[in-house]
Scaffold this active site. Structure first.
Site, short mmCIF file in Angstrom:
data_model
loop_
_atom_site.label_atom_id
_atom_site.label_comp_id
_atom_site.label_asym_id
_atom_site.label_seq_id
_atom_site.Cartn_x
_atom_site.Cartn_y
_atom_site.Cartn_z
N CYS A 24 15.65 -0.71 -7.31
CA CYS A 24 17.06 -0.49 -7.01
C CYS A 24 17.32 -0.57 -5.51
O CYS A 24 18.41 -0.97 -5.09
CB CYS A 24 17.50 0.88 -7.54
SG CYS A 24 17.46 1.00 -9.34
N HIS A 33 10.87 9.18 -20.97
CA HIS A 33 10.57 8.02 -20.13
C HIS A 33 10.97 6.74 -20.84
O HIS A 33 11.29 6.72 -22.03
CB HIS A 33 9.07 8.01 -19.81
CG HIS A 33 8.76 7.55 -18.42
ND1 HIS A 33 9.50 6.56 -17.78
CD2 HIS A 33 7.81 7.93 -17.53
CE1 HIS A 33 9.00 6.37 -16.57
NE2 HIS A 33 7.99 7.18 -16.39
N GLU A 87 20.97 8.30 -10.42
CA GLU A 87 20.60 7.25 -9.47
C GLU A 87 20.58 5.96 -10.27
O GLU A 87 19.69 5.75 -11.10
CB GLU A 87 19.24 7.55 -8.83
CG GLU A 87 18.94 6.66 -7.62
CD GLU A 87 18.07 5.47 -7.96
OE1 GLU A 87 18.65 4.36 -8.14
OE2 GLU A 87 16.85 5.64 -8.05
N LEU A 88 21.57 5.11 -10.03
CA LEU A 88 21.76 3.93 -10.87
C LEU A 88 21.39 2.67 -10.09
O LEU A 88 20.49 2.68 -9.29
CB LEU A 88 23.20 3.92 -11.38
CG LEU A 88 23.64 5.22 -12.07
CD1 LEU A 88 25.10 5.15 -12.51
CD2 LEU A 88 22.74 5.57 -13.23
N ASN A 100 10.41 1.08 -13.73
CA ASN A 100 10.01 0.27 -12.57
C ASN A 100 9.10 1.01 -11.59
O ASN A 100 8.21 0.41 -10.99
CB ASN A 100 11.23 -0.32 -11.86
CG ASN A 100 12.21 0.71 -11.40
OD1 ASN A 100 12.28 1.82 -11.92
ND2 ASN A 100 13.02 0.36 -10.41
N GLU A 152 23.56 -6.97 -10.17
CA GLU A 152 22.26 -6.73 -9.56
C GLU A 152 21.23 -7.72 -10.10
O GLU A 152 21.06 -7.85 -11.32
CB GLU A 152 21.80 -5.31 -9.85
CG GLU A 152 20.45 -4.97 -9.24
CD GLU A 152 20.03 -3.54 -9.54
OE1 GLU A 152 19.14 -3.03 -8.82
OE2 GLU A 152 20.59 -2.92 -10.48
N SER A 156 19.97 2.26 -15.51
CA SER A 156 21.09 1.32 -15.49
C SER A 156 22.42 2.06 -15.46
O SER A 156 22.52 3.23 -15.84
CB SER A 156 21.03 0.41 -16.71
OG SER A 156 21.30 1.15 -17.90
#
Length: 469
Positions: A268, A161, A234-235, A137, A367, A213
């Site tokens: 996020c 990636h 970092e989710l 993203n 989310e 995720s």
């Protein structure tokens, strides 16, 4: 998932790549290990020179790499250029501040006088080869905010990636190579997710960082835990945007639109749940819905486009399922909730505002990764805090109020890694970034981010013996 560039504005596959084989992965791991042996002892002045050079090159490449990002994952060209500029800024920030952030710390003599030391200090040393598993993203920014501090600390990086942004991934390796970093300091591994476990278990890999995720985070954390290796995660996030009666409603509603649809709603830290005090609920909803209706959805390469396509067909399908579930259970769509009629190619979805949300709906707990906002009515401060915290996530949050009592309460009780008052959540090199609960652990950026992948070493010097003893 194939490693390929698929234009989300058209659905067309533009380029495919073969995954690296076992022999090539082994070669790159050996190269990374050798590079760490060299890079870890370089002076900060040399690292600063190289990082500033990388930033200069990125500035020169800004338009080209912006077009690549837009082609690969659909963000607007305006947002893509801004992302590249932000990356160059972060590189320069760490180039300027890394030596100070990693300087030895000296406890006061009085604090260690009973330890038997004549003096002591805390010294920061790099850990080694760090594996970064990164999402699509923000395909440039997510990597740079790891790579800049890691390289400045003396670590080296291996990048796995997302498979839909291979050209951006290869650009990053080339960027650091052109800047003059020793060969192997930063390498892109074009591999599928199935290759991650063996790479992470390799004893030459010291640590890992993942942005992505919750299932991906659980998997990497479990593997790293089994190997006793450091991780930073970092989710997801389902960030609240709270509007209290004293707020500037015009500014709040205008910012809410941007906060929800930034990066086509695929962020996020995008505000997703809008919790509005009953006294200003209808006024805010009218302003917010009007702003969402006015957005231009279309070709992300056009300068006038506000919202481009979602990055994948599956992403749109998942978003549609969340909205359909909410509507079936009583939610009301004030705008959107459908595909744009005039865009028959690509994975577009109209900016959407849903009200009358209840706890039984999936979208209340999951989310929404796209331009869909849910709006809640709160009877008072206690309910606003309770609804804001009623989520398994805790990444960031926004609160709009001019009441100092409100501020104190949210600072005390908000379950999030960040609280932004009267403004939109944003990441900045000088401020720590990360979450709590199922949004992950550890911090990126600031001094906390550069110290995450360091061996925090106690250096103790014994007292000289007394000549009269």
């Amino acid at each position: 998932m194939p490693i390929a560039t698929v234009n989300p504005a058209t659905g067309e596959t533009l380029r495919t790549f073969d995954a690296l084989g076992a022999e090539e992965i082994e070669r790159r791991l050996a190269l990374a290990t050798a590079a760490f042996g060299q890079h870890r002892t370089t002076e900060f002045s040399r690292r600063t020179e190289l990082m500033n050079r990388a930033a200069d090159l990125l500035d020169q490449d800004r338009q080209d790499i912006a077009r690549t990002m837009t082609t690969e994952m659909g963000k607007t060209i305006v947002a893509a250029r801004a992302e590249a500029a932000k990356c160059a800024k972060a590189m320069r920030w760490y180039a300027e501040h890394a030596e100070r952030l990693l300087a030895d710390e000296h406890p006061a003599a009085a604090d260690v006088q009973d330890s038997g030391a004549s003096h002591a200090r805390v010294h920061y040393r790099p850990l080694g080869v760090v594996l970064a598993v990164m999402p699509w993203n923000f395909p440039l920014w997510q990597v740079v905010r790891f790579a800049a501090p890691a390289l400045m600390a003396g670590n080296v990086g291996l990048l796995k990636h997302a498979s839909n942004v291979p050209q951006t991934a290869l650009y990053l390796e080339d960027l650091f190579h052109r800047a003059g970093f020793p060969e192997g300091c930063f390498q892109t591994l074009l591999v599928g997710s199935g290759a991650v476990e063996n790479i992470l278990r390799d004893p030459r890999v010291a640590a890992a960082t993942l942005t992505g995720s919750e299932p991906a985070g659980r998997s990497v954390a479990a593997i790293a835990g089994d190997e006793v290796k450091k991780t930073v995660l970092e989710l997801g996030g389902s960030d609240p945007f709270v509007v209290m009666p004293s707020a500037d409603l015009e500014r709040a509603a205008r910012t809410a639109v941007t906060a929800r649809v930034q990066n086509n709603g695929q962020s996020c830290i995008a505000a997703k749940r809008f919790i509005v005090h009953a006294d200003v609920y209808e006024d805010f909803c009218e302003r917010f819905t009007a702003g969402m209706r006015e957005l231009t959805v279309g070709d992300p390469m056009q300068e006038s486009t506000d919202v481009g396509p979602l990055a994948s067909e599956q992403g749109r399908t998942d978003l549609e399922a969340l909205v359909a579930d909410a509507l079936r259970l009583g939610a009301k769509a004030r705008c959107g909730a459908r595909r744009p009629e005039k865009l028959d190619r690509g994975w577009y979805y109209e900016p959407t505002v849903l009200t009358e949300i209840s706890a039984g709906m999936r979208i209340h707990h999951e989310e929404a990764f796209g331009p869909v906002a849910t709006v809640y009515r709160a009877a008072g401060l206690d309910e606003a805090v309770a609804v804001a915290n009623d989520t398994p996530f805790g990444l960031s949050s926004n609160v709009w109020t001019r009441d100092e009592g409100d501020v104190r309460r949210f600072v005390r009780d908000m379950e999030a890694g960040g609280i932004f008052f009267n403004g939109m959540t944003a990441s900045h090199p000088a401020m720590p970034f990360g979450g709590v609960k199922r949004s992950g652990y550890g911090r990126e950026l600031s001094k906390h981010g550069i110290q995450e992948f360091c061996n925090v070493t106690t250096v103790w010097h014994g007292a000289e013996p007394d000549d009269n003893s």
